[in-house]
Write a protein that holds these residues in place. Sequence first.
Motif, short mmCIF file in Angstrom:
data_model
loop_
_atom_site.label_atom_id
_atom_site.label_comp_id
_atom_site.label_asym_id
_atom_site.label_seq_id
_atom_site.Cartn_x
_atom_site.Cartn_y
_atom_site.Cartn_z
N GLY A 35 0.91 -1.19 0.01
CA GLY A 35 -0.08 0.07 0.09
C GLY A 35 0.77 1.42 0.02
O GLY A 35 2.09 1.35 0.49
N VAL A 36 0.27 2.37 -0.33
CA VAL A 36 0.95 3.75 -0.30
C VAL A 36 -0.18 4.60 0.37
O VAL A 36 -1.40 4.67 0.58
CB VAL A 36 0.78 4.26 -1.57
N ASN A 37 0.45 5.48 1.55
CA ASN A 37 -0.24 6.23 2.34
C ASN A 37 -0.20 7.58 1.72
O ASN A 37 0.41 8.09 0.92
CB ASN A 37 0.29 6.23 3.83
N VAL B 71 -1.74 2.02 -5.93
CA VAL B 71 -1.60 1.66 -4.58
C VAL B 71 -1.33 0.64 -4.15
O VAL B 71 -0.82 0.46 -3.12
CB VAL B 71 -2.86 2.17 -3.81
N GLY B 72 -1.44 -0.60 -4.89
CA GLY B 72 -0.91 -1.85 -4.47
C GLY B 72 -1.06 -2.25 -3.04
O GLY B 72 -0.01 -2.67 -2.32
N GLY B 73 -2.26 -2.45 -2.48
CA GLY B 73 -2.56 -2.41 -1.24
C GLY B 73 -2.49 -4.09 -0.61
O GLY B 73 -2.56 -5.00 -1.50
N GLY C 194 1.13 -4.08 5.71
CA GLY C 194 0.80 -3.08 4.86
C GLY C 194 -0.71 -2.38 5.18
O GLY C 194 -1.32 -2.66 6.21
N ILE C 195 -1.04 -1.66 4.12
CA ILE C 195 -2.19 -0.62 4.22
C ILE C 195 -3.08 -1.32 3.30
O ILE C 195 -3.08 -1.59 2.15
CB ILE C 195 -1.81 0.59 3.72
N PRO C 196 -4.32 -1.86 3.71
CA PRO C 196 -5.57 -2.41 3.14
C PRO C 196 -5.77 -1.55 1.88
O PRO C 196 -5.81 -0.23 2.14
CB PRO C 196 -6.54 -2.44 4.03
#
Length: 378
Positions: free
Chosen positions: A202-204, A221-223, A256-258
Motif C-alpha cells: 500500500g501507499v499512504n 496503490v498496490g494495497g 501493509g495498508i489495506p
Amino acid sequence: MTDEVKQRKIEHVNIALERDVSAPQQANWNDIRLVHQALPEVDLDAVDTSVEFLGQRLRYPLFISSLTGGHPDVLMINRNLARAAEEYGLALGVGSQRAAIVNPEVSDSFAVTREQAPHAFLIANIGAPQLIAQERHAPFTIEQVQRATAMIGANALAIHMNSLQEAAQPEGDRRAFGEVEALRKLVPQLELPVIAKETGAGVNREQALILRSCGVSAIDVGGAGGSSMSALEAFRSQSRGDEQTMRIGALYRDWGIPTPIAVVECGVARLPLISTGGVRNGLDAARALSLGASLVGMGFPFLKAASQGYEAVCELLQGFIAELKVAMQLSGAASIQQLHEADVVVTGETRAWLQQRGFEDELKGLAQRRWKRLRPGE
C-alpha cells in the motif's frame, strides 16, 4: 545474476499457482458499502464502462496487473493476457523487466504482449531498487530503462516499489536510501508517463504527496489484501534452507495498508489511481471506483486463468464485467464518472483507520454526495 533473475521469475509463477500466498488480512472490501438506489433510472444494458486513463480510452476500467515475464515458460501466459487485453480494450502490465535487461534472450516473453495486443495500453515495469546502487549491481542507466519501454512498445512505465519483497527475498536488494531522488531525476528524462506502483503493502497519504512531487503521472496503490509477495518469498527461502529470511517473509505476510484505505489516502495527491490488491469481483471493483480509483487492477486471478488458457481469461473477464455493471446500475451510475459520484458508506476497520488518520470530513462527504447535490445551498 543473469540466470538467478531468470530462475526467480519462473519460481514466482509456480509458487503463486501452487501454494497459498494470500495475505491473512483481507482487503476489507466489505467495509465499503455502496448506497442502494431503489429507482436507479439506469438500464443495465446501457451502462457505459469506458474510461480514459493517461490519454487513452479503455473499454473497461480494468488493469491486468503487472504479472510476469523473463522466462520462456511464461510466454504462453503473457500471450493469453495480451490477447484478452486487445479483445476487451484493457490496460495490461508486464512483470519486472529486469530479467530481460540483464539477459536479452528472454525479452520475447515480454515483447509477445505488443505482438498480441497492437492497440492495447501496455505498461512496462522496472523496480525502484534498481534505480540506485545495490551491493551486487549498479543502478540502471537511462538507456536500460528506455530499453524496457521499447521492448513492449509501452504506453507508460511502472516503477514498482517493493521494499518488503526485497527484505523477504533470499537474494533481495536491501538498499532503499536514494530511491526518491533517483525517481525525481528519472521522470523528466522519459517521454512516457510514469506510474508509481506498490506491490502489496500500500501507499499512504504522505508518500503519495512525495510521489506527486517526483512527477509521476499516476499511482497504483498496490494495497494489502491480495497475494502477499512476502509469503511468496518465504516459500522460496524455505526451499533454499534460508531460515532467517523465511521467518521474515512469514512474519510480514500481512504487513501493509489495506487497499480501500490506500485509495482514500492517496486521493489527496489528486492523481489517477489504480486500485490493486484483493479485488476479486466486479462488486469490489465498483467499490474501489466509488472511492476514487480510475482503474482497478487484478493480478492472481488473471495469472491463474491465463495458465489454463485464453478461454479461461475470457470467462473471467465476462463474469467480472457483468458483476461490475450490476453494481453500477444499483448505485444509479450509468457511467464510471457517475460511479465516482455515487454515495458510499465506509464502515468497520476501514472507517476506524481513516478516522484516526484524520479523514472524518472525507468519509462524511463520500456518504452524502447525492444529498449535497439535492441541497446545493447548504
